[in-house]
Design a protein around this motif. Structure first.
Motif, PDB file in Angstrom:
ATOM      1  N   GLY A 232       0.794  -1.219   0.000  1.00  0.00           N
ATOM      2  CA  GLY A 232       0.000   0.000   0.000  1.00  0.00           C
ATOM      3  C   GLY A 232       0.830   1.273   0.000  1.00  0.00           C
ATOM      4  O   GLY A 232       0.274   2.376  -0.031  1.00  0.00           O
ATOM      5  N   GLU A 233       2.129   1.127   0.040  1.00  0.00           N
ATOM      6  CA  GLU A 233       3.018   2.300   0.129  1.00  0.00           C
ATOM      7  C   GLU A 233       3.282   2.885  -1.249  1.00  0.00           C
ATOM      8  O   GLU A 233       3.694   2.186  -2.167  1.00  0.00           O
ATOM      9  CB  GLU A 233       4.336   1.889   0.786  1.00  0.00           C
ATOM     10  N   ALA A 234       3.059   4.176  -1.392  1.00  0.00           N
ATOM     11  CA  ALA A 234       3.268   4.858  -2.681  1.00  0.00           C
ATOM     12  C   ALA A 234       4.699   5.378  -2.813  1.00  0.00           C
ATOM     13  O   ALA A 234       5.230   5.464  -3.916  1.00  0.00           O
ATOM     14  CB  ALA A 234       2.277   6.004  -2.831  1.00  0.00           C
ATOM     15  N   ASP A 235       5.316   5.722  -1.709  1.00  0.00           N
ATOM     16  CA  ASP A 235       6.648   6.311  -1.713  1.00  0.00           C
ATOM     17  C   ASP A 235       7.722   5.234  -1.928  1.00  0.00           C
ATOM     18  O   ASP A 235       7.799   4.256  -1.183  1.00  0.00           O
ATOM     19  CB  ASP A 235       6.872   7.041  -0.384  1.00  0.00           C
ATOM     20  N   ALA A 236       8.555   5.425  -2.950  1.00  0.00           N
ATOM     21  CA  ALA A 236       9.589   4.439  -3.287  1.00  0.00           C
ATOM     22  C   ALA A 236      10.618   4.289  -2.164  1.00  0.00           C
ATOM     23  O   ALA A 236      11.074   3.176  -1.879  1.00  0.00           O
ATOM     24  CB  ALA A 236      10.288   4.821  -4.588  1.00  0.00           C
TER      25      ALA A 236
ATOM     26  N   LEU B 218      12.838   0.934   2.409  1.00  0.00           N
ATOM     27  CA  LEU B 218      13.068   0.722   3.844  1.00  0.00           C
ATOM     28  C   LEU B 218      12.310  -0.510   4.335  1.00  0.00           C
ATOM     29  O   LEU B 218      12.854  -1.319   5.097  1.00  0.00           O
ATOM     30  CB  LEU B 218      12.642   1.950   4.638  1.00  0.00           C
ATOM     31  N   LEU B 219      11.072  -0.634   3.899  1.00  0.00           N
ATOM     32  CA  LEU B 219      10.285  -1.798   4.292  1.00  0.00           C
ATOM     33  C   LEU B 219      10.895  -3.083   3.736  1.00  0.00           C
ATOM     34  O   LEU B 219      10.911  -4.106   4.419  1.00  0.00           O
ATOM     35  CB  LEU B 219       8.833  -1.649   3.828  1.00  0.00           C
ATOM     36  N   ASP B 220      11.406  -3.033   2.506  1.00  0.00           N
ATOM     37  CA  ASP B 220      12.062  -4.206   1.921  1.00  0.00           C
ATOM     38  C   ASP B 220      13.238  -4.665   2.780  1.00  0.00           C
ATOM     39  O   ASP B 220      13.414  -5.863   3.012  1.00  0.00           O
ATOM     40  CB  ASP B 220      12.565  -3.904   0.509  1.00  0.00           C
ATOM     41  N   GLY B 221      14.029  -3.727   3.253  1.00  0.00           N
ATOM     42  CA  GLY B 221      15.165  -4.066   4.102  1.00  0.00           C
ATOM     43  C   GLY B 221      14.728  -4.692   5.412  1.00  0.00           C
ATOM     44  O   GLY B 221      15.319  -5.686   5.868  1.00  0.00           O
ATOM     45  N   ARG B 222      13.695  -4.135   6.012  1.00  0.00           N
ATOM     46  CA  ARG B 222      13.193  -4.699   7.275  1.00  0.00           C
ATOM     47  C   ARG B 222      12.624  -6.093   7.061  1.00  0.00           C
ATOM     48  O   ARG B 222      12.833  -7.001   7.871  1.00  0.00           O
ATOM     49  CB  ARG B 222      12.132  -3.773   7.867  1.00  0.00           C
ATOM     50  N   ILE B 223      11.907  -6.267   5.954  1.00  0.00           N
ATOM     51  CA  ILE B 223      11.315  -7.569   5.653  1.00  0.00           C
ATOM     52  C   ILE B 223      12.408  -8.610   5.426  1.00  0.00           C
ATOM     53  O   ILE B 223      12.319  -9.740   5.919  1.00  0.00           O
ATOM     54  CB  ILE B 223      10.371  -7.467   4.436  1.00  0.00           C
TER      55      ILE B 223
END
Length: 79
Positions: free
Chosen positions: A32-36, A41-46
């Motif tokens: 749901g995140e629009a900001d790249a 950042l979320l990819d790194g945490r995941i």
């Protein structure tokens, strides 16, 4: 108070499940995140949570089967 490897295995399994749930939650947020930049950042945490999840599952299995003959142990955690 001492803990057996079987009890420790249960703790690792519970921790692994919590890590998995958090990774799934973040994946939902990422979609749901629009900001790249926020998605990166979320990819790194995941990625980090998935690595921790995998290790917790591996350690749970190791503790469960540590004393079984013939159990093939990962060289990652044992000598």
């Amino acid at each position: 108070m001492q803990m057996t490897l079987s009890e420790l295995s249960g703790q690792y399994r519970a921790g692994a499940e919590a890590l998995r749930a958090r990774a799934l939650d973040l994946e939902g947020r990422r979609q749901g995140e629009a900001d790249a930049a926020a998605r990166r950042l979320l990819d790194g945490r995941i990625r980090l949570l998935r690595a921790m999840w995998r290790e917790a599952r591996e350690l749970a299995a190791l503790c469960e089967h540590y004393y079984e003959r013939g159990y093939r142990r990962s060289g990652r955690y044992t000598l």
